[in-house]
Every structure is written in C-alpha cells, then in structure tokens.
Write a protein that holds these residues in place. Sequence first.
Motif, mmCIF file in Angstrom:
data_model
loop_
_atom_site.group_PDB
_atom_site.id
_atom_site.type_symbol
_atom_site.label_atom_id
_atom_site.label_comp_id
_atom_site.label_asym_id
_atom_site.label_seq_id
_atom_site.Cartn_x
_atom_site.Cartn_y
_atom_site.Cartn_z
ATOM 1 N N LEU A 1 0.820 -1.216 0.000
ATOM 2 C CA LEU A 1 0.000 0.000 0.000
ATOM 3 C C LEU A 1 0.853 1.265 0.000
ATOM 4 C CD1 LEU A 1 -2.781 -1.160 2.464
ATOM 5 C CD2 LEU A 1 -3.116 -0.547 0.047
ATOM 6 N N GLU A 2 1.972 1.176 0.701
ATOM 7 C CA GLU A 2 2.815 2.375 0.742
ATOM 8 C C GLU A 2 3.329 2.696 -0.651
ATOM 9 O OE1 GLU A 2 5.492 1.229 3.913
ATOM 10 O OE2 GLU A 2 4.499 2.604 5.305
ATOM 11 N N GLY A 3 3.410 1.686 -1.496
ATOM 12 C CA GLY A 3 3.866 1.917 -2.870
ATOM 13 C C GLY A 3 2.717 2.274 -3.806
ATOM 14 N N SER A 4 1.528 2.320 -3.258
ATOM 15 C CA SER A 4 0.344 2.531 -4.109
ATOM 16 C C SER A 4 -0.026 3.999 -4.292
ATOM 17 C CB SER A 4 -0.866 1.840 -3.475
ATOM 18 O OG SER A 4 -1.299 2.582 -2.337
ATOM 19 N N VAL B 1 -17.825 5.802 -7.940
ATOM 20 C CA VAL B 1 -17.994 6.424 -9.262
ATOM 21 C C VAL B 1 -17.346 5.534 -10.322
ATOM 22 C CG1 VAL B 1 -17.447 8.427 -10.687
ATOM 23 C CG2 VAL B 1 -18.041 8.722 -8.253
ATOM 24 N N ASP B 2 -16.167 5.002 -10.026
ATOM 25 C CA ASP B 2 -15.431 4.171 -10.979
ATOM 26 C C ASP B 2 -15.220 2.780 -10.370
ATOM 27 O OD1 ASP B 2 -13.571 2.839 -12.550
ATOM 28 O OD2 ASP B 2 -12.349 4.627 -12.922
ATOM 29 N N ILE B 3 -16.097 1.866 -10.714
ATOM 30 C CA ILE B 3 -16.032 0.523 -10.137
ATOM 31 C C ILE B 3 -14.738 -0.188 -10.539
ATOM 32 C CG2 ILE B 3 -17.123 -1.748 -10.102
ATOM 33 C CD1 ILE B 3 -18.677 0.400 -8.578
ATOM 34 N N ARG B 4 -14.384 -0.070 -11.803
ATOM 35 C CA ARG B 4 -13.211 -0.801 -12.293
ATOM 36 C C ARG B 4 -11.938 -0.421 -11.533
ATOM 37 N NH1 ARG B 4 -9.241 -0.129 -15.981
ATOM 38 N NH2 ARG B 4 -8.446 -2.015 -17.022
ATOM 39 N N ALA B 5 -11.773 0.869 -11.336
ATOM 40 C CA ALA B 5 -10.564 1.338 -10.641
ATOM 41 C C ALA B 5 -10.515 0.764 -9.223
ATOM 42 C CB ALA B 5 -10.555 2.862 -10.588
ATOM 43 N N ASN B 6 -11.659 0.682 -8.591
ATOM 44 C CA ASN B 6 -11.683 0.140 -7.240
ATOM 45 C C ASN B 6 -11.431 -1.357 -7.235
ATOM 46 O OD1 ASN B 6 -12.631 2.226 -5.013
ATOM 47 N ND2 ASN B 6 -13.513 2.824 -6.985
ATOM 48 N N ARG B 7 -12.003 -2.069 -8.219
ATOM 49 C CA ARG B 7 -11.774 -3.517 -8.300
ATOM 50 C C ARG B 7 -10.284 -3.809 -8.410
ATOM 51 N NH1 ARG B 7 -10.509 -6.368 -12.509
ATOM 52 N NH2 ARG B 7 -11.378 -4.957 -14.064
ATOM 53 N N ILE B 8 -9.618 -3.121 -9.324
ATOM 54 C CA ILE B 8 -8.191 -3.368 -9.550
ATOM 55 C C ILE B 8 -7.388 -3.049 -8.293
ATOM 56 C CG2 ILE B 8 -6.181 -2.561 -10.856
ATOM 57 C CD1 ILE B 8 -8.136 -2.214 -13.261
ATOM 58 N N PHE B 9 -7.768 -1.983 -7.593
ATOM 59 C CA PHE B 9 -7.064 -1.623 -6.360
ATOM 60 C C PHE B 9 -7.167 -2.750 -5.324
ATOM 61 C CE2 PHE B 9 -7.424 0.052 -2.017
ATOM 62 C CZ PHE B 9 -6.158 0.604 -1.866
ATOM 63 N N PHE B 10 -8.395 -3.233 -5.090
ATOM 64 C CA PHE B 10 -8.560 -4.280 -4.073
ATOM 65 C C PHE B 10 -7.940 -5.610 -4.489
ATOM 66 C CE2 PHE B 10 -11.836 -1.315 -2.515
ATOM 67 C CZ PHE B 10 -11.561 -1.353 -1.155
ATOM 68 N N GLU B 11 -7.890 -5.859 -5.780
ATOM 69 C CA GLU B 11 -7.255 -7.102 -6.256
ATOM 70 C C GLU B 11 -5.743 -7.007 -6.097
ATOM 71 O OE1 GLU B 11 -10.304 -8.651 -9.799
ATOM 72 O OE2 GLU B 11 -8.669 -7.265 -10.296
ATOM 73 N N ASP B 12 -5.172 -5.935 -6.605
ATOM 74 C CA ASP B 12 -3.705 -5.836 -6.654
ATOM 75 C C ASP B 12 -3.045 -5.573 -5.310
ATOM 76 O OD1 ASP B 12 -4.074 -6.240 -9.296
ATOM 77 O OD2 ASP B 12 -3.469 -4.232 -9.952
ATOM 78 N N TYR B 13 -3.634 -4.679 -4.522
ATOM 79 C CA TYR B 13 -2.960 -4.303 -3.273
ATOM 80 C C TYR B 13 -3.409 -5.082 -2.048
ATOM 81 C CZ TYR B 13 -1.040 -0.546 -6.047
ATOM 82 O OH TYR B 13 -0.371 0.153 -7.000
ATOM 83 N N ASP C 1 -9.369 4.031 -0.859
ATOM 84 C CA ASP C 1 -9.527 3.348 -2.145
ATOM 85 C C ASP C 1 -9.692 4.447 -3.197
ATOM 86 O OD1 ASP C 1 -12.243 4.208 -2.418
ATOM 87 O OD2 ASP C 1 -12.939 2.475 -1.260
ATOM 88 N N PRO C 2 -9.648 4.124 -4.476
ATOM 89 C CA PRO C 2 -9.734 5.154 -5.524
ATOM 90 C C PRO C 2 -10.970 6.045 -5.418
ATOM 91 C CG PRO C 2 -8.913 3.131 -6.461
ATOM 92 C CD PRO C 2 -9.360 2.800 -5.040
ATOM 93 N N ASP C 3 -12.015 5.562 -4.743
ATOM 94 C CA ASP C 3 -13.232 6.378 -4.624
ATOM 95 C C ASP C 3 -13.232 7.218 -3.347
ATOM 96 O OD1 ASP C 3 -15.778 6.689 -6.227
ATOM 97 O OD2 ASP C 3 -16.624 6.426 -4.206
ATOM 98 N N GLY C 4 -12.218 7.032 -2.516
ATOM 99 C CA GLY C 4 -12.101 7.860 -1.320
ATOM 100 C C GLY C 4 -12.554 7.235 -0.006
ATOM 101 N N HIS C 5 -13.082 6.025 -0.047
ATOM 102 C CA HIS C 5 -13.465 5.368 1.206
ATOM 103 C C HIS C 5 -12.208 5.051 2.001
ATOM 104 C CE1 HIS C 5 -16.578 4.178 -1.791
ATOM 105 N NE2 HIS C 5 -17.409 4.508 -0.811
ATOM 106 N N VAL C 6 -12.283 5.221 3.318
ATOM 107 C CA VAL C 6 -11.142 4.906 4.170
ATOM 108 C C VAL C 6 -11.181 3.423 4.541
ATOM 109 C CG1 VAL C 6 -10.007 5.328 6.375
ATOM 110 C CG2 VAL C 6 -11.042 7.241 5.101
ATOM 111 N N ILE C 7 -10.109 2.730 4.195
ATOM 112 C CA ILE C 7 -9.992 1.299 4.471
ATOM 113 C C ILE C 7 -8.802 1.110 5.397
ATOM 114 C CG2 ILE C 7 -9.610 -0.972 3.439
ATOM 115 C CD1 ILE C 7 -12.199 0.358 2.495
ATOM 116 N N GLU C 8 -8.949 0.261 6.430
ATOM 117 C CA GLU C 8 -7.785 0.017 7.282
ATOM 118 C C GLU C 8 -7.587 -1.471 7.482
ATOM 119 O OE1 GLU C 8 -8.558 2.039 11.030
ATOM 120 O OE2 GLU C 8 -9.300 0.195 11.946
#
Lengths: 339, 339, 339, 339
Positions: free
Chosen positions: C96-99, C170-182, C120-127
Amino acid sequence: MRQEPVVGVVREPILDIAHLGHVEMLTPKPEESLRFFVDVLGMTESGRQGQSVYLRGWDDYERYSLKLTASRSSGLGHAAFRARSPQALQRRVAALEGSGRGIGWHEGELGHGPAYQCRDPDGHVIEIYYETEWFEAPQALRPALKNQAQRFPARGVNVRRLDHFNGLAVDIRANRIFFEDYLGFRLTEQIVLDDGTEAGMWMTCTNKSYDFAYTHDHTDTPGRFHHVTYALDSREEILRAADIFLENGVFIETGPHKHAVQQTFFLYVYEPGGNRVEVANAGARLVLAPDWKPIVWTEAERRKGQAWGLKTIESFHTHGTPPVAEASGTDAAQAAPRR
Amino acid sequence: MRQEPVVGVVREPILDIAHLGHVEMLTPKPEESLRFFVDVLGMTESGRQGQSVYLRGWDDYERYSLKLTASRSSGLGHAAFRARSPQALQRRVAALEGSGRGIGWHEGELGHGPAYQCRDPDGHVIEIYYETEWFEAPQALRPALKNQAQRFPARGVNVRRLDHFNGLAVDIRANRIFFEDYLGFRLTEQIVLDDGTEAGMWMTCTNKSYDFAYTHDHTDTPGRFHHVTYALDSREEILRAADIFLENGVFIETGPHKHAVQQTFFLYVYEPGGNRVEVANAGARLVLAPDWKPIVWTEAERRKGQAWGLKTIESFHTHGTPPVAEASGTDAAQAAPRR
Amino acid sequence: MRQEPVVGVVREPILDIAHLGHVEMLTPKPEESLRFFVDVLGMTESGRQGQSVYLRGWDDYERYSLKLTASRSSGLGHAAFRARSPQALQRRVAALEGSGRGIGWHEGELGHGPAYQCRDPDGHVIEIYYETEWFEAPQALRPALKNQAQRFPARGVNVRRLDHFNGLAVDIRANRIFFEDYLGFRLTEQIVLDDGTEAGMWMTCTNKSYDFAYTHDHTDTPGRFHHVTYALDSREEILRAADIFLENGVFIETGPHKHAVQQTFFLYVYEPGGNRVEVANAGARLVLAPDWKPIVWTEAERRKGQAWGLKTIESFHTHGTPPVAEASGTDAAQAAPRR
Amino acid sequence: MRQEPVVGVVREPILDIAHLGHVEMLTPKPEESLRFFVDVLGMTESGRQGQSVYLRGWDDYERYSLKLTASRSSGLGHAAFRARSPQALQRRVAALEGSGRGIGWHEGELGHGPAYQCRDPDGHVIEIYYETEWFEAPQALRPALKNQAQRFPARGVNVRRLDHFNGLAVDIRANRIFFEDYLGFRLTEQIVLDDGTEAGMWMTCTNKSYDFAYTHDHTDTPGRFHHVTYALDSREEILRAADIFLENGVFIETGPHKHAVQQTFFLYVYEPGGNRVEVANAGARLVLAPDWKPIVWTEAERRKGQAWGLKTIESFHTHGTPPVAEASGTDAAQAAPRR
C-alpha cells in the motif's frame, strides 16, 4: 372493560358447512396444466373421468381437492363445500331453494355423493354435498404414519392441502350477504372504499381465517376466477417454492411477501392454462372466537400496499380467468340472466 | 369405493364449545414462574388479582390465556372453555347439571363472565363461559397490523397463543365418554392397550386436531396435570426455543422431536414451579372432516417411539404436577369424594 | 472435458487478508441509531470512546463489529479488515505504501492494535490490522456452549455477525483493480454494462461469496456508503426480522426477496441516521473453488430484476449516505487528516 | 484485556489445501446405495467408470463429490482434497514424500488431474489434487441463475453439497499432528479425556468450522469410516429430511438434534450399504479468525450429552464401516498397493 351479558340477543350461528371440499379449474391446455400440478406443485393424480383429471395434495383427506377440466377457456368450473352432516345438507338445500339461485341436484360426480348446485349473485357455480369418498392410499403412496392421508411426495413444491379459492365479483356486497344468509359463512375481514362500496371479502366456515374470498373485478366482468390456493407448512417452504418455480420457468406474478389482509404469506404464479395459483402458509393463525368482529380495511390503509411495503401490482386487480374477451358464453356468464 | 347414503342415521354433532380459553396453573414459586413466562416464553402480563397473575401470548384474542396462581404446590387449577353462544352455554350447563359432576356457577373472575364449573371423572376442574373481555392493547403494545391482537414482542420464545393442555388421568375411558357426551368434544386419536384399556386420548372442538389430551397416570394419582402447550408458527421456531431454553438454564425434558401421535413437533421443559410446559408448532395440520374417524394407536406401535425413532422417556409417564406426595388434599384431590 | 495441466502458469493468490473486521458508521442521530441497533437489531454494546459506541452481534468473535460514531452527517467512517498474520499485515502495508493511496498507521483504537489506513480510488477509508481483542463475555452474557462468543440475546432481530458492507463508487473498475492488486481480494461476481463499463463488483477474501461490494453511484458522488449487512441463520429469520421492523416502525426499503446476484436473501431498511442496513442469510452458499471464475451479469440480465422477478427499486441506485448535498467535505470524504 | 503485540513470533499458516473435494464410499449393495443417493438424498449421477458411479449435490462445483464404489464390504475408499494452486500441490507432495506416509501419484481418475495419495497414521487413504473438471450442466439440469452449478432438483432431500467426512481412528493425536504438520489443517475443536488422551478432533482448511473430523474407534480397529455429511441450507430442511427418511424406510440412528461440539444440527441415517450418512445445516457458523483457539471438551462436558440434552447413543461410538469382522484386509485397510 367487561361486556354486558348478551344472553338471548345473540342469533345462533349457522354451522352447516364443514369446509371447502374441492375446486374445478378449467384449462385450455390440459396436458401442460396437469404436468404443472403433478411435477411442479407435487400433487397426485387420483382419478380421471370424461374431460377431467382429479388431483390431490398429500394431506387432503378426500379423494381429491382439484378437478382439472379441459375446456375452451380457463376459469372456475365450480367450487364445492362439504356439509357437516346429512341434515345440515338438507337444511342448506331448503334455504337455497328459497333463494331463487338454486340450480338443482347433481349426481354421479366422482368421489362424492349427491350435490346441490346454485349460483352466487356473481354467477359462480357453488355446490354442497355431504357423502364423500375418503382417499385410500395405494401401497406405493401409503404413509409411514397412519394419521396421514398419503405419504409425503418429496417432489416439487409438495403442496399439502387445498386451502381456499378467490373469486372475482362485480358486486361484493351482494355476494357477502348471499354467503352469510344462505350458507352461514362468517365474514372475518373486508375492504370498504370511502364511498361505502365493499371491494373485497374474506369468509370462513372453519377456524381458518378464510375458506374463500371475493375481490372486486375491475373489468366488471361477472363470474371470473382470481386464484386457488394450496397450503404449505411454513414460510420457508413458500420461499423454496419460489426457487422451484424459477427453475421450472413458471411465471411468478408477485411474492413471496406478506399480505396485510389476513397476514397470509403469499406467492402467486400462473399455471399453463392461465389460471392464477397461490401457495401460502397455512400457518398458525386461526380464528377461534365464535363472535369474531370483521376487520375493515379502508382505501387509505390499502394504499400502503402489503404488510412489508410491497405495492400491490395492477394485474392483481385485472388478471382473472377466463380472460374478459372469452368470458361471454362461459358457464359463469350464463348466470347473467339469472341475476 | 362409494359410501352408502347415510342420511338419517347420523347423529348431529354437539357444537356448543368454541375453544379452550385459558388454563390456571398453580405454582409454589410464583415469582420465578412469572419470570419464566414473561422473560423466557415472551408472554405479556395482562392482569393481577389476589394470588394470581394473568398472562397472554401475542395472538390470544381474549385478555389472557394463562392464570398463574401462587399455591402450596404445583398443578392445574382449572381449565376453561369458551362456549359458542349464550344459548350454547345454557345447553351445556343443563346437560352438566344432570351429570352429577356439576359444581355450580362461578362469578367475578377477571376477564370473563359467569362460568359454570364441573369436575371431570378424574377430578380436574373444568369450567365453561361465554362472555369474555377482548384484549385491548395499550399504546406500547399496539400492533402494526390491525388484524393482530398485540404487537409481536420479539422477546424470548415469543409464544403465539394457547394451544392445548394435557391432563393425567387414572381412567381415560371414563373421561373420554364424559367429554364426548356432556361437552361434545370429538376424539381424533387415542392409544388403546392390547387388553382394551384406553391409555391416551386427544379431543377437539375446533379444526385443530386436539384442544386437550389426557394420558394415563402411571402413578394412579387422580387429578394431576401433565402440561400446557403454547403454539409457535414453525418447527424452526421450536428449535430456536430450545436454544433459548438452553441459554436460560431451563430444564429440557425431551425434544425437539416429532410425535407419531398427532405429528406434533414438540419440546418439553419444566417451568420453575415444576409444571411441564410445551412449545409446539400450531402447524398446518387441521382436522376438517366433520366425521373424522379416530386414529387408534396400539402398544406395538407406541413401542416404536416417536416419529423419527426417539424413545419416549420414562418421566413422560410419571412426572405430573402436583408431585404424588403432595397430591392429596389439593383442589384436584378434593374431587375424590365427588367421584 | 478435462482441463489442461496448468502447473507453473498460475500466479499464486495473495491470502493476507483474513476477513472484514468492523465498519464505522456515522450518524447524525446517535441516540436513535444506538436504540435501533441494540433494541431492534438485538446487538450488544461492548464499549464507548469519544463520540463512538461499539456494538457486536452475538457471534462476532472480536470485541465489536460496528463502531457507531456521532457525526454531522451519515455515511461510512471506515471499513477495517483483519490481516491473517503479523507478516501478512506488513506485506500489505508495504504494498500500500507503494500505491500512493496510503494514509499511514493509526494507533490507539479501542479493541485492536496498530492499523494502517488508506483510501480506495473512490475515497473510502480502508484500514487493516492484525492484533485484536477477543470478546470476553461478562457473566450475564456468557453462553451455555463454550464454542460461542456470547449468549443468544433473544431480543429483536438477533443479528448473528457482521457479514459484509457495500460501498457506492464512481469508478467501479478502478476500485476492483485496487482491491485485487494491493489487498488480494478475489472478484466473484460483477455487473458489466453493454459498453463495457463495470457497474458493480462483489469481492471476497474468505469462503463467503463476498465480504464487500461496490456498486455504481448514479449521482457520481465519491466516497458514499450503500449499506452494511448483518447475517442471520436462515431465510425464515429474515422474514421474522421484517415482522419486527414493521412493528417498530422501521422503514423497509425493499425485500425480503432473493437477489439474482449472489442469491442473497435480502431485506433493506434505513436506520434512524439514514444509513441503509441489510439483514441477510449467511446461508450455505460458499465459494470453495480457489480458482472461481467471476460471474458476469449483463444489462439485459439485470433488467429481469431480482431472482423471483421483483423489480429493483430506483432508490437502490440513488440512496446512499451521506446525502449528496452533504457529501462534500464530510468525514467520509476526507476523514483521515481530521482523525 | 489487550493482547500483546506478537509480530515475529507467529508462524505463518500453511494455506495450501483449498477444500474437501470428494469422498469415495465403498458399498456391498451398489444398486440399493445408488437408489438411496439419487432418489432419497436427491443427488445427481454425473459419471460411471469401472465399479464406480459418481454423484453430486446440486451446488457442488466440481463434476462430483461422491464416488460410490461396489466392493465386498463397506467403508471409505479414500478422501480427496483439492490444493489451492499447482504450486501448493507440489509443496504438499514434497512434504508428504518426506513423511514416510506417501503412497505416490495416482493418474487417470475421472474428473480430476494427477493426485498424490498417502495414508494417515490410522490407514485412511487421503489424496490431494489441483486440476479438476468443473461440472457443466446438460440442458435438462441447467439452472435458472447462472451463478449456480446445477438446477435445484426438487427431489427427495435435495442435499446441497459435500460438507465433511468423519473417520474413526485408534490414535487421534497422531492423526491430528499429521494433518497439521503435513497438510496444514487447523484444529478448531477437540475432545480430551481426563487422562489427556485425545478422543476426537475437528479440523478445517476453510472458513467452515470443520472439513473433516476423526473420533476414537472404541473397537480399536484402524482405518474405519464414521460418516460422510452433505449440507442443507437450514435446520428446517433437516427436519423435512427426517420426514422423508421416515417415509422411505431409511434407518434413522439419531437426530435431528444439535451437537454441543461445533453446534451442528445433525441427522444420521444408514445408507443401504451400511455406511452412516449425515445431513446437516451448513448454517451461518463460520470460523473467520485466522488464529482461532481450539475449543477443548472434557469428559464431564461430553457426559452432558448433546446441546439440548439428548444422550449420545452407544452405536455412535461403535458403528463404523467396514464392520469390525470385515475390516482386516479390506480395500480400506490396504487399498493403495492394489490400486
């Protein structure tokens, strides 16, 4: 507060009708309809005669509860109630003969004795009988427990027994009064519009909160049929039925959901012949009070939709069988002159 | 095959009793018992008078269905049935007065009008009444749907309504004949031993397959109580009740399991006062036939145990209230002279 | 047919996240919201700190699964996932630090150890965190069975445990890739529009078919919350929950009904603070295949509505929290710096 | 209280096994056994090869979950687990080859790729594989919802998917250590006698609380089988299964009831070949904690019987397959060399 003594002022109830015995459903697609009732609903064929196939749920004690008759259109052939005793049958026939709505005795039906037929004010054919044939399960259908009519089929929806039928009617009030006065049914719930017009009625002759219902036909076509209902044991079984209807490509009109009226947990589908069929939970709700006061639902209350907020769909007020275009000339329509 | 016409030979049924109204339970631990019924079973207190607290299930339409009375021992105070009409009440009283078992009229009970009391052959006090007080829910308990007596409590087991009671008796046959002849109850199932002795009976005055039952008291002590049963909607709710009884340290005697007799899905526990309480599914099983033929269970059949093979435990035949040692001198025992 | 050997070509899955741990819900009506979760949903308060009350379902093993925080508006404060091990936590933080989306370490939260937060790319805070406090039931809440975290409350809806949350994006795809990759989440089902736009995604890190979902926000407002879901054991319990919501005047948005996507049996209501809350059956549906192929739903398929035909209501695509008018500058929109 | 930071001291878990894939059951009555699994349990035949018929539940994603093999006696042929990836399979094989318990690679089984077989310390044959054939439903079995493997059969008990198997073993501890060290299973619950002897173990590689269990064989016969379990969605469905078993003359050994251990709602029957089969609710109980601490049950606790008080029946500790007299030299006892 305590009620005042009412001895002497209360009219004793008429208790001559024991229960709804069977419903005759007309179908223009007899083979497809039969497959629906046997394979999907899990009913058992228990007889054939002429253009009719007789069917039963595993807990129906009489030979059958559904008479499926091939016809040029769909709809209700007739609904039959079993009288409580031979004397009770004679009393009701005497009353009906004085009603101007009697048709006469009908003999030789499969599975039960002489039946007296009449037409309700909307033209539906209603019959009452006492003698009946108890279902005797053949070896292959014999249950493990002797207090059960037939073994549990474990096929499709496994409907338990006939619960009630619902007719459409042009004049609800006239029909209510007819069933109260001549047959002794008790009104448990009703819908009354702001202008006083009665729009729906639920009546019983048992401890079930209703054995049949009539709701207003928005097309003003007399003698039509709304649905027949078979009982299942629990709400979970109605949900499973929905899964099974989905898998079998059966059209689900509405539900599963809970009615505000009668609190019935319902699921409505159309059988191949076009008739609406409901599966509902027989549930634990019983009307035990001998002096039950009818629940009256107003327009405003009905606008709230069903119990959990689902809106009542339009087809529920318009889809009846036979279709309006085919209604004229049906058994039901022939009632017109008599009305 | 077709039954022969039977007009004229059938005796018309007595339909004067509408339903079981309430049961009075005696408890030597009134506070603990009250907590059990309110906190664990989820019942609502709806009155107090003298040594008694009155309780109800959320679907009971009358003010109460259980009268919990502080007493030096446990057991059944009395069981009350509501008549179908004022005239029906008068007819039954007239019959009972000729039975030699009448006690007389009882006035001033909370929630209902004049009641006529009698003792059954085993000494249990039975009363019948007509006038009753319908439960009017205070604001906090008002339901969302007007066709419901009280809001669903969502507390504990949430029992729905009184279903039936079960008494122990020394002579089952004598009691069966009494309830058939003087009160018009119908026998739906019974246990008959190989020597012809009747060992259990299930009787009804409604479409429920039984409103009360008597089983043989193996200790031959008269007037004892076996259990009272409250209805739940589904078998799943009885399983959840078992989870809740476990969490609350309530003694589970047997179940959940399915009876072969009546197919009741049962769960038996002991309330703090020592009385056995059952929760069972009111279910979809109804007796609609006005001429139902009693199911007779033999010794061999009973030896098979319950429906799914669970053996009937010994305490089921011996644990009754009051305990045998405390039975003499109880209300029930005082019946002896009269018998 | 037989699959070809794939040894060596398959990338090994990231298995560092164990499960969803808790969700922080913001409410402008903290007292009413608290009463809803405790009295109606049947949750248990297990801590207070600052403006927050911590709550749990009876089967949640950690101290809490819901952090209810008083705020000027509604919405999601943050969602927290527990890592599978201390090493797994370190690996995810390094990624995540590299994200470019990392916020940093967050200390001193009640009930768990150091947590690393990101957006996440949409701004939700995840911990994500590893160290946690297991719930130790006080005497009054101790269960009868030692393999259970807390006694069954037998109060209200009795929600079992946190199941998942659903965010709007707003952008589902961007969020999917974020949760998959990181974070290594696996996609089990998704909605893809005819033009290729991804409109919904359901992702898991367990054998549950999803631990969270994101659906498209038709208002194109970033960082909003759709709902949090608590699990019940069976579909019947969701129906009972509907009865209880009705009795308590809780607004039922839609359901109970069955989703086609994931086949979840759902019921959506709004808690007093305006946030959507779902109760659903945790059910028996599990994704056991380590190489599950995502199910892709098309526009045409979605137009069919839910599994049994219920149409998806409009508010389901537009009602999110905070309301659009209050979204800009809310805690949810840029919470981290402020916390 | 708060746990101390444990970074660095925790050994990372082995996560190479994805789930239980299938069980091979041996039966001396192949035709009767097949009829039981297809007609009564509601499974679907999905292949035949040699002396075996392959069967599946409607929610099993692989081609089959049960291999039913004609044999001179009953018992477990082998149990197969699917690895999480090709690399994971290689890692486990490398470990097993160093265990001294490896048998070797097994090729050409219907429905899956190369499998490596070994024997656990008690002699049961265990195999692991990665490549598998996903079930592709023929037209007649295609489901209405694309996220389901096969249409719901609506026949018999309708078992959903393989849940777990239970083996009997002479030395539970030796087996526990084997499955932990070489295959990475996690112990969730166990029974430890007062003298420290381990008498039962429940292990998982998923979020289900167990994927298999071993309990002590009171006859001290190695390699025997206790039961295989198929999952149903709810407790109500297990009750209905009991009704269906009763109707079909299937021997019910014990249940339906709730285990204290794992809280499984169980029902045990014997299939025609003599093997014990369980149907249980997959339920909502999941083990999400990656560091779950095993629940240890003592002799005293076990003496309390099952959750609601039902005593554990003796046959539960002695009835295994094959029967002791047939155990020596059975396929199960030394299958590998022969296969």
